[in-house]
Design a protein around this motif. Structure first.
Motif, PDB file in Angstrom:
ATOM      1  N   GLY A   1      75.489  23.619  33.069  1.00  0.00           N
ATOM      2  CA  GLY A   1      74.535  22.523  33.176  1.00  0.00           C
ATOM      3  C   GLY A   1      73.567  22.721  34.316  1.00  0.00           C
ATOM      4  O   GLY A   1      73.402  23.830  34.833  1.00  0.00           O
ATOM      5  N   ASP A   2      72.923  21.633  34.724  1.00  0.00           N
ATOM      6  CA  ASP A   2      71.898  21.727  35.764  1.00  0.00           C
ATOM      7  C   ASP A   2      72.481  22.104  37.125  1.00  0.00           C
ATOM      8  O   ASP A   2      71.764  22.558  37.994  1.00  0.00           O
ATOM      9  CB  ASP A   2      71.097  20.429  35.846  1.00  0.00           C
ATOM     10  N   ALA A   3      73.784  21.932  37.306  1.00  0.00           N
ATOM     11  CA  ALA A   3      74.415  22.343  38.562  1.00  0.00           C
ATOM     12  C   ALA A   3      74.734  23.838  38.569  1.00  0.00           C
ATOM     13  O   ALA A   3      74.924  24.429  39.624  1.00  0.00           O
ATOM     14  CB  ALA A   3      75.692  21.542  38.801  1.00  0.00           C
ATOM     15  N   GLY A   4      74.838  24.448  37.395  1.00  0.00           N
ATOM     16  CA  GLY A   4      75.168  25.872  37.294  1.00  0.00           C
ATOM     17  C   GLY A   4      76.271  26.101  36.284  1.00  0.00           C
ATOM     18  O   GLY A   4      76.384  25.379  35.293  1.00  0.00           O
ATOM     19  N   LEU A   5      77.113  27.090  36.538  1.00  0.00           N
ATOM     20  CA  LEU A   5      78.218  27.445  35.649  1.00  0.00           C
ATOM     21  C   LEU A   5      79.510  27.397  36.453  1.00  0.00           C
ATOM     22  O   LEU A   5      79.575  27.933  37.564  1.00  0.00           O
ATOM     23  CB  LEU A   5      78.012  28.852  35.082  1.00  0.00           C
ATOM     24  N   SER A   6      80.536  26.747  35.894  1.00  0.00           N
ATOM     25  CA  SER A   6      81.826  26.669  36.575  1.00  0.00           C
ATOM     26  C   SER A   6      82.956  26.754  35.555  1.00  0.00           C
ATOM     27  O   SER A   6      82.749  26.573  34.357  1.00  0.00           O
ATOM     28  CB  SER A   6      81.941  25.373  37.386  1.00  0.00           C
ATOM     29  N   LEU A   7      84.139  27.037  36.050  1.00  0.00           N
ATOM     30  CA  LEU A   7      85.332  27.088  35.205  1.00  0.00           C
ATOM     31  C   LEU A   7      85.788  25.671  34.877  1.00  0.00           C
ATOM     32  O   LEU A   7      85.751  24.791  35.732  1.00  0.00           O
ATOM     33  CB  LEU A   7      86.469  27.807  35.929  1.00  0.00           C
ATOM     34  N   SER A   8      86.244  25.449  33.654  1.00  0.00           N
ATOM     35  CA  SER A   8      86.846  24.171  33.275  1.00  0.00           C
ATOM     36  C   SER A   8      88.359  24.281  33.237  1.00  0.00           C
ATOM     37  O   SER A   8      89.051  23.284  33.093  1.00  0.00           O
ATOM     38  CB  SER A   8      86.345  23.712  31.899  1.00  0.00           C
ATOM     39  N   GLU A   9      88.856  25.498  33.302  1.00  0.00           N
ATOM     40  CA  GLU A   9      90.297  25.740  33.330  1.00  0.00           C
ATOM     41  C   GLU A   9      90.544  26.999  34.158  1.00  0.00           C
ATOM     42  O   GLU A   9      89.614  27.741  34.449  1.00  0.00           O
ATOM     43  CB  GLU A   9      90.849  25.881  31.911  1.00  0.00           C
ATOM     44  N   PRO A  10      91.791  27.265  34.566  1.00  0.00           N
ATOM     45  CA  PRO A  10      92.063  28.440  35.400  1.00  0.00           C
ATOM     46  C   PRO A  10      91.658  29.750  34.720  1.00  0.00           C
ATOM     47  O   PRO A  10      91.706  29.871  33.493  1.00  0.00           O
ATOM     48  CB  PRO A  10      93.583  28.384  35.600  1.00  0.00           C
ATOM     49  N   LEU A  11      91.239  30.705  35.527  1.00  0.00           N
ATOM     50  CA  LEU A  11      90.856  32.039  35.060  1.00  0.00           C
ATOM     51  C   LEU A  11      91.855  33.042  35.616  1.00  0.00           C
ATOM     52  O   LEU A  11      92.023  33.151  36.830  1.00  0.00           O
ATOM     53  CB  LEU A  11      89.443  32.390  35.523  1.00  0.00           C
ATOM     54  N   LEU A  12      92.522  33.749  34.727  1.00  0.00           N
ATOM     55  CA  LEU A  12      93.519  34.736  35.136  1.00  0.00           C
ATOM     56  C   LEU A  12      92.853  35.962  35.746  1.00  0.00           C
ATOM     57  O   LEU A  12      91.705  36.274  35.421  1.00  0.00           O
ATOM     58  CB  LEU A  12      94.360  35.151  33.931  1.00  0.00           C
ATOM     59  N   PRO A  13      93.567  36.682  36.604  1.00  0.00           N
ATOM     60  CA  PRO A  13      92.992  37.918  37.146  1.00  0.00           C
ATOM     61  C   PRO A  13      92.849  38.952  36.033  1.00  0.00           C
ATOM     62  O   PRO A  13      93.705  39.050  35.158  1.00  0.00           O
ATOM     63  CB  PRO A  13      94.014  38.367  38.189  1.00  0.00           C
ATOM     64  N   SER A  14      91.752  39.677  36.049  1.00  0.00           N
ATOM     65  CA  SER A  14      91.529  40.672  35.002  1.00  0.00           C
ATOM     66  C   SER A  14      90.402  41.602  35.411  1.00  0.00           C
ATOM     67  O   SER A  14      89.442  41.183  36.052  1.00  0.00           O
ATOM     68  CB  SER A  14      91.151  39.988  33.689  1.00  0.00           C
ATOM     69  N   SER A  15      90.532  42.852  35.025  1.00  0.00           N
ATOM     70  CA  SER A  15      89.442  43.788  35.270  1.00  0.00           C
ATOM     71  C   SER A  15      88.479  43.799  34.082  1.00  0.00           C
ATOM     72  O   SER A  15      87.453  44.465  34.125  1.00  0.00           O
ATOM     73  CB  SER A  15      90.007  45.190  35.490  1.00  0.00           C
ATOM     74  N   GLN A  16      88.814  43.052  33.024  1.00  0.00           N
ATOM     75  CA  GLN A  16      87.966  43.024  31.839  1.00  0.00           C
ATOM     76  C   GLN A  16      86.984  41.864  31.904  1.00  0.00           C
ATOM     77  O   GLN A  16      87.264  40.818  32.471  1.00  0.00           O
ATOM     78  CB  GLN A  16      88.821  42.912  30.581  1.00  0.00           C
ATOM     79  N   LEU A  17      85.830  42.064  31.290  1.00  0.00           N
ATOM     80  CA  LEU A  17      84.780  41.053  31.270  1.00  0.00           C
ATOM     81  C   LEU A  17      85.011  40.012  30.195  1.00  0.00           C
ATOM     82  O   LEU A  17      85.509  40.321  29.104  1.00  0.00           O
ATOM     83  CB  LEU A  17      83.424  41.719  31.008  1.00  0.00           C
ATOM     84  N   TYR A  18      84.626  38.790  30.486  1.00  0.00           N
ATOM     85  CA  TYR A  18      84.519  37.722  29.498  1.00  0.00           C
ATOM     86  C   TYR A  18      83.041  37.592  29.161  1.00  0.00           C
ATOM     87  O   TYR A  18      82.180  37.839  30.012  1.00  0.00           O
ATOM     88  CB  TYR A  18      85.002  36.390  30.074  1.00  0.00           C
ATOM     89  N   TYR A  19      82.737  37.184  27.939  1.00  0.00           N
ATOM     90  CA  TYR A  19      81.350  37.033  27.491  1.00  0.00           C
ATOM     91  C   TYR A  19      81.145  35.644  26.923  1.00  0.00           C
ATOM     92  O   TYR A  19      82.022  35.099  26.254  1.00  0.00           O
ATOM     93  CB  TYR A  19      81.005  38.061  26.401  1.00  0.00           C
TER      94      TYR A  19
END
Length: 132
Positions: A104-122
């Motif tokens: 949104g206008d504030a930017g981008l944030s997580l809505s739930e926890p993000l696990l550690p990973s060397s792989q990209l999310y898209y």
């Protein structure tokens, strides 16, 4: 008169068919990173007062990141979504895994926890209305 008309058409064409811009946690041209835990790349294509955005991101730590962790905030209004008109959930995908996001206008944030990973999310969003 012809020169003014030609320049007017060129401005219209540039507004409707502008080039895509890119940004990341290392360049921070249009966005400002929110810490160093999440690495991201952003591609935005603006058309008139609307934009299409593509985002890739990953957790660069060895720990899970909590919900509500901000990824980036907007540095300029040029690509910032209109206030309250375009606040919406997104989902980032990595194969069969996904994570919920808020854009949104504030930017981008997580809505739930993000696990550690060397792989990209898209993730991407086809059209949102800009402030500018």
């Amino acid at each position: 008169t012809q020169l003014k008309l030609r320049n007017g058409f060129l401005e219209l064409i540039n507004e409707l068919y502008s080039d895509a811009v890119t940004d990341s946690n290392s360049t921070e041209t249009y966005t400002t990173k929110s810490g160093t835990d999440i690495l991201y790349n952003v591609t935005i294509k603006k058309c008139g007062n609307g934009s299409h955005i593509k985002i890739s991101f990953r957790n660069s730590t060895s720990s899970s990141l909590p919900a509500l962790t901000p990824i980036f905030t907007w540095k300029t209004n040029a690509f910032k979504p209109k206030v309250t008109v375009n606040d919406f959930p997104l989902q980032g995908f990595r194969g069969s895994n996904s994570v919920k996001l808020f854009f949104g206008d504030a930017g981008l944030s997580l809505s739930e926890p993000l696990l550690p990973s060397s792989q990209l999310y898209y993730t991407s969003y086809e059209f949102y209305i800009n402030q500018d």
